[in-house]
Design a protein around this motif. Structure first.
Motif, short mmCIF file in Angstrom:
data_model
loop_
_atom_site.label_atom_id
_atom_site.label_comp_id
_atom_site.label_asym_id
_atom_site.label_seq_id
_atom_site.Cartn_x
_atom_site.Cartn_y
_atom_site.Cartn_z
N LEU A 70 0.84 -1.19 0.00
CA LEU A 70 0.00 0.00 0.00
C LEU A 70 0.88 1.24 0.00
O LEU A 70 1.92 1.27 0.66
N VAL A 71 0.45 2.27 -0.73
CA VAL A 71 1.13 3.56 -0.67
C VAL A 71 0.19 4.56 -0.01
O VAL A 71 -1.01 4.56 -0.24
N ASN A 72 0.78 5.42 0.81
CA ASN A 72 0.02 6.46 1.50
C ASN A 72 -0.18 7.61 0.52
O ASN A 72 0.78 8.10 -0.06
N ILE A 73 -1.42 8.04 0.33
CA ILE A 73 -1.75 9.10 -0.64
C ILE A 73 -2.03 10.44 0.02
O ILE A 73 -2.51 11.37 -0.62
N ARG A 74 -1.67 10.58 1.28
CA ARG A 74 -1.96 11.81 2.02
C ARG A 74 -1.48 13.06 1.28
O ARG A 74 -2.22 14.03 1.17
N ASP A 75 -0.26 13.05 0.78
CA ASP A 75 0.31 14.24 0.15
C ASP A 75 0.33 14.17 -1.38
O ASP A 75 1.05 14.93 -2.02
N PHE A 76 -0.43 13.27 -1.97
CA PHE A 76 -0.45 13.14 -3.42
C PHE A 76 -1.17 14.31 -4.08
O PHE A 76 -2.19 14.78 -3.57
N SER A 77 -0.66 14.71 -5.22
CA SER A 77 -1.35 15.71 -6.04
C SER A 77 -2.44 15.00 -6.85
O SER A 77 -2.52 13.76 -6.85
N GLU A 78 -3.24 15.78 -7.54
CA GLU A 78 -4.29 15.17 -8.36
C GLU A 78 -3.68 14.24 -9.40
O GLU A 78 -4.16 13.12 -9.60
N GLY A 79 -2.63 14.68 -10.06
CA GLY A 79 -1.99 13.85 -11.07
C GLY A 79 -1.41 12.57 -10.50
O GLY A 79 -1.55 11.49 -11.09
N GLU A 80 -0.76 12.68 -9.35
CA GLU A 80 -0.19 11.50 -8.71
C GLU A 80 -1.27 10.52 -8.28
O GLU A 80 -1.12 9.30 -8.44
N LEU A 81 -2.38 11.05 -7.77
CA LEU A 81 -3.48 10.19 -7.35
C LEU A 81 -4.10 9.49 -8.55
O LEU A 81 -4.35 8.28 -8.51
N ARG A 82 -4.32 10.20 -9.63
CA ARG A 82 -4.88 9.58 -10.84
C ARG A 82 -3.93 8.50 -11.38
O ARG A 82 -4.36 7.41 -11.76
N ASP A 83 -2.63 8.81 -11.38
CA ASP A 83 -1.65 7.84 -11.89
C ASP A 83 -1.64 6.56 -11.06
O ASP A 83 -1.63 5.46 -11.62
#
Length: 154
Positions: A70-83
């Protein structure tokens, strides 16, 4: 950092993900079309923005993933989250390419035959149905056969 609501909106733009509310106002998202028993893609998305995405053993996320993949998405940008969501969905909906099956016959000058077979993940050297040796790589199995006086049968 994206807000909880922004993350929800991005995640819910993926039609194949199904929302499941869990305790403490957290949300999970499951992949209905997963080819595997694993269907949980987004785990424990929390109103504070914390949450996790399952990435399996995808090499691009190896450094970010924990022991549960699992990767933590707390600080992900929109692009990183979509990717990461696209990668996770692809990972769970595409069948793995089967490894090509290898079976070779090796002979020595006395006419003895051994079979080198790829038995995922090992390479086995067989005399008939009996295992002579197991090796982690093709190269080490080949080196063994050559040292023992065997050559690949043509």
């Amino acid at each position: 950092m994206l807000t909880f609501e922004q993350k929800q909106q991005i995640i819910e733009s993926f039609d194949e993900l199904e929302r499941k509310d869990i305790s403490l106002k957290r949300v999970n998202y499951h992949l209905k079309t997963s080819l595997y028993e694993k269907t949980l893609v987004v785990e424990k998305l929390h109103p504070n923005g914390n949450g996790y995405v399952f990435v399996g053993d995808l090499p691009q996320y190896k450094e970010l993933a924990d022991t549960r993949h699992l990767v933590n998405i707390r600080d992900f940008s929109e692009g990183e989250l979509r990717d990461v969501l696209e990668a996770a969905i692809t990972y769970l909906t595409e069948e793995e390419e089967p490894e090509p099956q290898l079976e070779e016959t090796w002979t020595n000058r006395h006419g003895d035959e051994l079979t080198l077979r790829h038995d995922n993940p090992d390479y086995g050297v067989y005399h008939g149905d009996n295992v002579e040796e197991l090796f982690g790589t093709y190269e080490t199995a080949k080196a063994y056969l050559l040292e023992e006086g065997f050559r690949l049968k043509k």
